[in-house]
Scaffold this active site. Structure first.
Site, short mmCIF file in Angstrom:
data_model
loop_
_atom_site.label_atom_id
_atom_site.label_comp_id
_atom_site.label_asym_id
_atom_site.label_seq_id
_atom_site.Cartn_x
_atom_site.Cartn_y
_atom_site.Cartn_z
N LYS A 197 -30.31 -27.45 -21.04
CA LYS A 197 -29.27 -28.14 -22.14
C LYS A 197 -30.43 -28.08 -23.12
O LYS A 197 -31.26 -29.18 -23.04
CB LYS A 197 -29.36 -29.78 -21.67
CG LYS A 197 -28.45 -31.00 -22.36
CD LYS A 197 -27.95 -31.54 -21.82
CE LYS A 197 -26.61 -32.64 -22.25
NZ LYS A 197 -27.45 -33.31 -23.23
N GLU B 267 -25.11 -24.72 -29.92
CA GLU B 267 -26.32 -25.51 -29.61
C GLU B 267 -26.57 -24.97 -31.07
O GLU B 267 -27.64 -23.96 -31.29
CB GLU B 267 -26.64 -26.24 -28.92
CG GLU B 267 -27.45 -26.88 -29.03
CD GLU B 267 -26.51 -29.09 -28.68
OE1 GLU B 267 -25.53 -28.38 -28.24
OE2 GLU B 267 -27.30 -29.40 -28.69
N LYS C 214 -22.54 -25.84 -13.74
CA LYS C 214 -20.52 -25.37 -14.57
C LYS C 214 -20.41 -25.25 -13.50
O LYS C 214 -21.49 -24.73 -12.45
CB LYS C 214 -20.88 -25.10 -15.69
CG LYS C 214 -21.43 -26.14 -17.15
CD LYS C 214 -20.85 -24.45 -18.21
CE LYS C 214 -21.79 -25.80 -19.97
NZ LYS C 214 -22.00 -24.47 -20.51
S1 IVH Z 1 -21.63 -27.26 -22.02
C1 IVH Z 1 -17.84 -29.53 -21.92
N1 IVH Z 1 -23.66 -25.74 -21.93
O1 IVH Z 1 -25.04 -31.01 -24.54
C2 IVH Z 1 -18.68 -28.57 -22.49
N2 IVH Z 1 -23.59 -28.16 -23.64
O2 IVH Z 1 -23.74 -33.79 -23.78
C3 IVH Z 1 -19.52 -29.11 -23.51
N3 IVH Z 1 -25.58 -29.07 -24.82
O3 IVH Z 1 -22.22 -31.50 -27.08
C4 IVH Z 1 -20.93 -29.01 -23.70
N4 IVH Z 1 -26.78 -27.15 -23.91
O4 IVH Z 1 -24.72 -30.51 -27.53
C5 IVH Z 1 -23.02 -27.50 -22.77
N5 IVH Z 1 -25.62 -25.10 -22.48
C6 IVH Z 1 -24.88 -26.29 -22.28
C7 IVH Z 1 -25.71 -27.08 -23.48
C8 IVH Z 1 -24.20 -28.24 -23.94
C9 IVH Z 1 -26.38 -28.52 -25.02
C10 IVH Z 1 -25.17 -30.56 -25.03
C11 IVH Z 1 -23.90 -29.91 -26.21
C12 IVH Z 1 -22.96 -30.95 -25.58
C13 IVH Z 1 -23.94 -32.22 -25.03
C14 IVH Z 1 -23.18 -33.06 -23.47
#
Ligand code: IVH
Length: 727
Positions: A129, A188, A308
């Site tokens: 993340k 991101e 996921k």
């Molecule tokens: S998926 C539903 N994958 O984390 C899918 N988010 O707290 C939405 N983020 O707004 C996000 N790395 O800005 C996803 N590998 C990743 C991510 C990621 C960073 C951030 C993204 C999102 C936030 C959610």
């Protein structure tokens, strides 16, 4: 060019050929940028890229209608805007629920399994993340037409010209695989840690406010009205998903999240290579544990792992809670490693080499479950470059086992600051004027008798990779120095249980154990001793190379600096430091004292002596009539023989004295011939063959270890190996 085209033979076809050339140039430059920024495998020379880039820019300036939205020339920054336009997303940009423990992760799975039972076996993907800001990139017929920030999830801001400056974002997709006519790539935007640090250093130097963390810095850089400012910040991007317009009734050619990431890569998107697929939550847990430890080798901040559900068809079945958070994904959050606090003062530690090591005394702050009060500041140069001053609010990083570090100052406009920090001119422990060797970033206390140097020198001498004296902790070292029982490392070898019993905390048993530990350390050999002496620039590996090359302390003291520098893997700096160390009379006295204390000062593995006993292996047992076993060992080795600790089939002779025990039994069993002391001496009396001038000289002051100890070079590992996983 005339409007009527009288002087151009065929203006129409001319424009056509220009258009074709522009198209060709866009293709070449796009491919080259992808190879350079995404694949990290540049093929087109920089100068060639620049030349083609200039040609395209010229063409577009002459014929503006040739400028397309995917032109690489747009990357250098469009003219500044008055404001950022709002944009409503095709479908909401979701946020994620968090888990802070494995129990919470398991509870998430249980909740999901109530809705879709197969979720437990369907598999998961895990992705780092990244702590940046989410953006959505709209591609129409493969061309980037719009890029927006997440905003509140429903309405974001149009930052297209700014996003075009990020080289990793393709302006046109690679058509190796068909793509939907219109869709969004979401991912991101982030700033690498090294870039963030450099940016803050530049800002601090220019008296500008600095950013509190890479995330704020990325957000600030992306939301600029002037794209050329964004361009100067070298932002980066990772794609993590694709989104169709629900109205388009289209489908993505992928059935799983892992497949989708691979597809994004094929289209030319940068995808974080650290993602993994796991069959069950157990694998997810293991990945989370590993990443939490290894994350500090990454050059970007991650604040957790996004887990996921892998099959995309289950995403629809699991649905979204309150239109905001999907059930099919969750963020496992790590404890933060980057916090801000106040720098109270800078203090100095004097190390064993005399280096003055500044450290920060901080207003206590919690990072990752621990309270941090002190942090390293490396050296004066580091403090100056980061412009950290007492009283500043500072950014502190702590990751894994690593000592906390002060990353930089967080400056607020208009807030008064102290004067820049200056290193003391005198050693804070002994008062000697400090020295700053040319070309080095550290200052040194030159006084070899400085109490701080002595203390750290002894602590290092007794440590694991050095003489490895068990039971001699830092407290005891301090006690021995305070009581003036020990004035240098050689004094350790004069310690006896009675002396130790005078110190607080020692009992007969612990005193005897320590003396035994000290005795055993006599046999460590030249390489470990050299390392233990704590000569500047002489680490474990260098010490080994030098010891193997010269074999004995006697030779090493006799060779020139140039001869040391000529050893494979040893540089001029190390050779100079070693020569300076040996030239210091105080150090020669210590070496003499260590020799008198019977320390092994040879490196066994290289000691090949040609003599009457060459090629033979001896074991000594029992009490010999006139010689001690140590003396016998020396005599045998000086005659070219080898001494082993136990009787094996490889043993040539057993030298047996009175009261020989199990070794004698074993030798009889294996039919190993026996020798008496007199018989050994008689063999040696035989006329010696022409011996090598150097080794033939008896090393009178070198005591040979009777214990066989193979020397294993310590394995050098690099964090780069791990970082490689991550682009
Ligand atoms: S998926 C539903 N994958 O984390 C899918 N988010 O707290 C939405 N983020 O707004 C996000 N790395 O800005 C996803 N590998 C990743 C991510 C990621 C960073 C951030 C993204 C999102 C936030 C959610």
């Amino acid at each position: 060019m005339s409007v009527y085209g009288e002087d151009a033979a065929d203006p129409m076809s001319d424009t056509q050929s220009h258009a074709a050339r522009a198209e060709e140039l866009r293709g070449i430059l796009t491919q080259a940028a992808h190879e350079y920024y995404v694949l990290d495998q540049p093929r087109l020379p920089d100068a060639e890229y620049d030349r083609l880039f200039r040609e395209l820019r010229q063409l577009e300036e002459q014929l503006p209608e040739l400028r397309t939205p995917d032109s690489p020339t747009l990357r250098v920054g469009a003219p500044p805007a008055d404001r950022l336009e709002k944009h409503t997303h095709l479908s909401p940009m979701l946020s994620l629920d968090n888990a802070f423990s494995f129990e919470e992760l398991a509870a998430w799975e249980t909740r999901n399994a109530r809705i879709v039972s197969e979720v437990r076996e369907a598999g998961y993907t895990t992705e780092a993340k990244i702590d940046g800001i989410a953006v959505a990139l709209t591609y129409e017929n493969g061309v980037l037409v719009r890029g927006t920030t997440r905003g509140d999830g429903v309405v974001g801001e149009d930052v297209t010209p700014n996003l075009r400056t990020i080289h990793e974002i393709p302006l046109r997709l690679n058509p190796v695989k068909p793509f939907p006519a219109r869709f969004e790539v979401r991912g991101e935007v982030y700033m690498s840690l090294s870039n963030f640090q450099a940016l803050n250093e530049r800002r601090a130097a220019a008296g500008q406010p600095t950013f509190a963390n890479p995330r704020n810095s990325a957000a600030g850089s992306l939301r600029q009205l002037d794209p050329s400012i964004t361009a100067s910040r070298s932002l980066r991007f990772f794609a993590f998903t694709a989104q169709l317009d629900p109205a388009d009734n289209d489908t993505l050619p992928a059935s799983s999240q892992a497949g989708l990431l691979e597809l994004l890569k094929l289209w030319g998107m940068p995808v974080n290579e650290g993602y993994r697929r796991h069959d069950t939550l157990d694998g997810v847990e293991q990945y989370v544990r590993e990443l939490e430890v290894s994350r500090d080798v990454l050059d970007f901040e991650i604040d957790g792992v996004v887990v996921k559900v892998d099959p995309l068809r289950l995403h629809g079945e699991l649905g979204v809670i309150g239109g905001r958070e999907p059930r099919w994904a969750i963020a496992y959050k790590f404890a933060p490693t980057l916090v801000t606090t106040r720098l109270l003062t800078v203090e100095i530690n004097v190390g064993r080499t005399g280096s003055l090591n500044p450290y920060a005394v901080l207003e206590p702050v919690e990072i990752g479950g621990a309270t941090v009060k002190l942090a390293t500041l490396h050296n004066e140069e580091d403090i100056r470059r980061k412009d950290i001053r007492p009283g500043d609010r500072v950014l502190v990083k702590r990751a894994g086992e690593v000592i906390p570090q002060v990353v930089g100052a967080v400056l607020v406009e208009g807030e008064p600051r102290a004067e820049p920090y200056a290193m003391p001119q005198n050693c804070p422990v002994c008062g000697a004027p400090v020295e700053r060797p040319a070309g080095e970033v550290a200052s040194y206390c030159p006084n070899t008798a400085c109490p701080a140097r002595l203390y750290w020198g002894i602590v290092h001498f007794v440590s694991r990779g050095a003489m490895d004296i068990r039971g001699l902790g830092e407290r005891t070292v301090q006690q021995l120095l305070d009581a003036e029982i020990v004035r240098d490392v050689a004094d350790l070898y004069a310690l006896n249980p009675d002396t130790l019993l005078r110190l607080e905390g020692f009992q007969t048993r612990s005193a005897e154990n320590l003396v035994r530990g000290i005795n055993e350390s006599r046999n460590r050999g030249l390489a470990r001793l050299l390392f233990a002496l704590g000569v500047r620039h002489v680490g474990e590996i260098a010490a080994q190379r030098i010891a193997r090359e010269f074999g004995s302390m006697e030779r090493l003291l006799a060779v020139s600096e140039a001869e040391i520098a000529a050893v494979h893997g040893i540089g001029a700096t190390t050779a100079e430091a070693l020569a300076a160390f040996f030239a210091e009379p105080r150090n020669r006295v210590i070496i003499d004292k260590l020799r008198a204390a019977d320390l092994v000062m040879v490196e066994e593995s290289v000691r090949v002596v040609d003599g009457p006993l060459s090629g033979l292996t001896f074991v000594i047992t029992g009490t010999l009539p006139s010689l001690s076993r140590k003396e016998m060992s020396r005599i045998v080795e000086e005659a070219g023989g080898r001494i082993a600790g136990s009787v094996t089939r490889a043993t040539s002779f057993l030298i047996a004295g009175e009261d020989a025990g199990s070794k004698l039994d074993r030798a009889k069993e294996l039919e190993i011939p026996l020798l008496t002391e007199a018989e050994v001496l008689a063999r040696i009396q035989a006329p010696p063959p022409a011996a090598d001038a150097c080794d033939g000289e008896a090393d009178l002051w070198d005591v040979i270890s009777p214990v066989e100890e193979p020397v294993n070079p310590p394995v050098e590992t690099t964090t780069e190996d791990q970082a490689d996983l991550w682009r």
